[in-house]
Design a protein around this motif. Structure first.
Motif, short mmCIF file in Angstrom:
data_model
loop_
_atom_site.label_atom_id
_atom_site.label_comp_id
_atom_site.label_asym_id
_atom_site.label_seq_id
_atom_site.Cartn_x
_atom_site.Cartn_y
_atom_site.Cartn_z
N ASP A 1 0.83 -1.20 0.00
CA ASP A 1 0.00 0.00 0.00
C ASP A 1 0.87 1.26 0.00
O ASP A 1 1.66 1.48 0.91
CB ASP A 1 -0.91 -0.02 1.24
CG ASP A 1 -1.94 1.09 1.24
OD1 ASP A 1 -1.86 1.98 0.38
OD2 ASP A 1 -2.83 1.07 2.11
N LYS B 1 -9.73 1.86 6.49
CA LYS B 1 -8.49 2.59 6.73
C LYS B 1 -8.75 3.73 7.72
O LYS B 1 -9.11 4.84 7.32
CB LYS B 1 -7.93 3.13 5.42
CG LYS B 1 -7.46 2.03 4.47
CD LYS B 1 -6.74 2.62 3.28
CE LYS B 1 -6.14 1.51 2.42
NZ LYS B 1 -5.38 2.07 1.27
N GLU C 1 -6.40 6.91 7.38
CA GLU C 1 -6.72 7.70 6.21
C GLU C 1 -8.02 8.48 6.41
O GLU C 1 -8.14 9.63 5.99
CB GLU C 1 -6.83 6.81 4.97
CG GLU C 1 -5.50 6.39 4.38
CD GLU C 1 -4.84 5.27 5.16
OE1 GLU C 1 -5.43 4.82 6.18
OE2 GLU C 1 -3.74 4.83 4.77
#
Length: 484
Positions: free
Chosen positions: A238, A327, A330
């Motif tokens: 990622d 996530k 994020e």
């Protein structure tokens, strides 16, 4: 391949191909070895379709034709040469052409010449040069070149040209990962691994180049592997939060005692304006960033779900991916960035917003999600409190409805804006948006027929099929409310 020489030789042709009429393509060459440790060169081509002369066939289908000439020289002598005719299948929209060639070669230093021609316009061509270094593999554990890819997926399709060891990978044009690409994909091979012990390890690290050219490690991780003679490894990592810049991916091979015995590296560029912005915000708004770091996951998710009516379609896609992939960091950063844009002090603006959406949640509670997720809640959130509200549940033949009127929408400047919500299921306060005059919102010319569905035997005019309104009647006032 000598990376620095290859880049120096490649750069002039890349610039030339950027002209309006020029062909644009990427050639990726990597050295691997067979199970008998015989070296071979793998050449992967990615040719941009939109730079070719398009042939329009029947049913308006498009196709292109390209001729690719590959010449490998050593000391001015031609060692290998191959000519390819690449024709796209007729289709409505063209896709870039990709191809792969493998050549077994002895050790040595070579120059690879690639010439790409548009067969429908001989004046349009592109020539590229790349240096290639092939070494005899040492009789000790060794890591191959790292081959970057735009995508890697598992497959059993052994007939696919890009199939290798249970996977299909496609070349990464110009070794650049764009904003929409979230995964770093790479392939490499390790040879004579059985000399490393029952287990061996890969140590991966990502380094970013600083302003003076040094590479500073940003991330590091390990992967354990079982002992074998040959190991093919497909890496997926990622990189969604990597800021723009030049990076180096390094793979270090460690034996059973964690002693480093070999390494290989490659470089790539990352383009990621969203995370560039985040990095600047974090540096300039330390207290705000620390505040958002303390928020719990339920509060983060609650507030982000309320922000959907306020953000752009691009941000909606980004946020959807964050929720899909769970996530948390994020999502936290997204929240911080958004409210940093809205106010000088993001934490104060967010706190006001949180109180506001809790109020809307209670105002428009319906039992079907949060109140701010209902049609009325999201419109209230997007445009604020209406200047006039009309609620009606006794209109003859109509479902319960509400009409909201705004004298002016501040965000768009549009005046005299109206929304009509109705409750066709008669379920509590679950009102849906049926019709609006606002730009970008639901517009339904047949809203009267939907609203008065229980009175559809009555329509205006002599043609019930094309009718979009019903006649006036006793206590039937939606049209009057809406247009006056």
């Amino acid at each position: 391949m000598n990376k620095w020489i290859a880049w120096f030789l490649f750069l002039p042709s890349l610039l030339m191909s950027n002209s309006k009429e020029g062909i644009e393509a990427f050639v990726q060459s990597n050295v691997f070895y067979t199970t008998e440790l015989t070296p071979y060169l793998e050449i992967r081509l990615h040719i941009l379709a939109d730079r070719f002369t398009k042939n329009i066939e029947r049913d308006s289908l498009l196709s292109i034709e390209s001729q690719v000439t590959l010449i490998l020289r050593k000391d001015s002598n031609i060692v290998k040469a191959e000519r390819l005719l690449l024709n796209s299948t007729p289709q409505k929209s063209l896709h870039d052409m990709i191809h792969l060639v493998r050549w077994q070669l002895p050790a040595g230093n070579y120059i690879l010449e690639t010439k790409i021609e548009d067969l429908r316009d001989p004046s349009r061509e592109l020539s590229l040069l790349d240096s290639v270094e092939i070494k005899n593999i040492p009789l000790k554990p060794h890591v191959s070149n790292l081959q970057l890819a735009s995508v890697i997926r598992e497959s059993k399709d052994t007939n696919n040209l890009f199939y290798k060891n249970g996977f299909i990978s496609e070349p990464l044009p110009y070794n650049v990962y764009k904003e929409t690409q979230k995964l770093l994909c790479a392939y490499f091979e390790t040879y004579t691994c059985d000399k490393l012990g029952k287990r061996f390890f890969y140590r991966f690290n990502l380094s970013k180049q600083d302003s003076v050219g040094n590479f500073i490690v940003q991330q590091e991780w390990h992967k354990a592997r079982t002992g074998r003679n040959f190991d093919a490894y497909y890496l997926k990592h990622d990189i969604s939060n990597l800021t723009s810049g030049t990076y180096r991916l390094t793979v270090k091979l460690l034996n059973e005692s964690s002693k480093e015995v070999a390494e290989s590296f490659t470089e790539f560029n990352r383009v990621n304006p969203f995370w560039d912005k985040i990095a600047k915000l974090v540096a300039s708004k330390v207290e705000d960033h620390q505040f958002f770091d303390t928020l719990s996951e339920p509060i983060i998710d609650y507030s982000l779900r309320a922000m959907y009516p306020l953000i752009s379609s691009l941000d909606v896609d980004i946020l959807n991916n964050f929720f899909k992939d769970k996530k948390l960091e994020e999502k936290r950063i997204f929240l911080f960035a958004y409210w940093s844009d809205q106010a000088d002090t993001a934490r104060i603006a967010f706190d006001k917003f949180l109180k506001y959406i809790r109020k809307l949640d209670a105002m428009f509670y319906s039992g079907f999600g949060y109140g701010f997720e209902t049609a009325r809640g999201s419109i209230y959130l997007r445009y604020g409190k209406p200047d006039e509200q009309i609620a009606e549940d006794k209109d003859n033949g109509a479902f319960p409805y509400e009409i909201w009127k705004y004298n002016k929408i501040i965000k768009t400047g549009q005046t005299n804006v109206k929304f009509l919500f109705y409750n066709p299921d008669l379920a509590g306060s679950d009102f849906r948006l049926l019709h609006s005059t606002a730009h970008g919102e639901t517009h339904n010319k047949n809203w009267e027929l939907e609203l008065y569905k229980n009175a559809l035997q009555e329509v205006r005019g002599n043609n019930p099929i094309d009718a979009n309104s019903i006649p006036d009647g006793y206590n039937r006032r939606a049209r009057e409310y809406f247009y006056n």
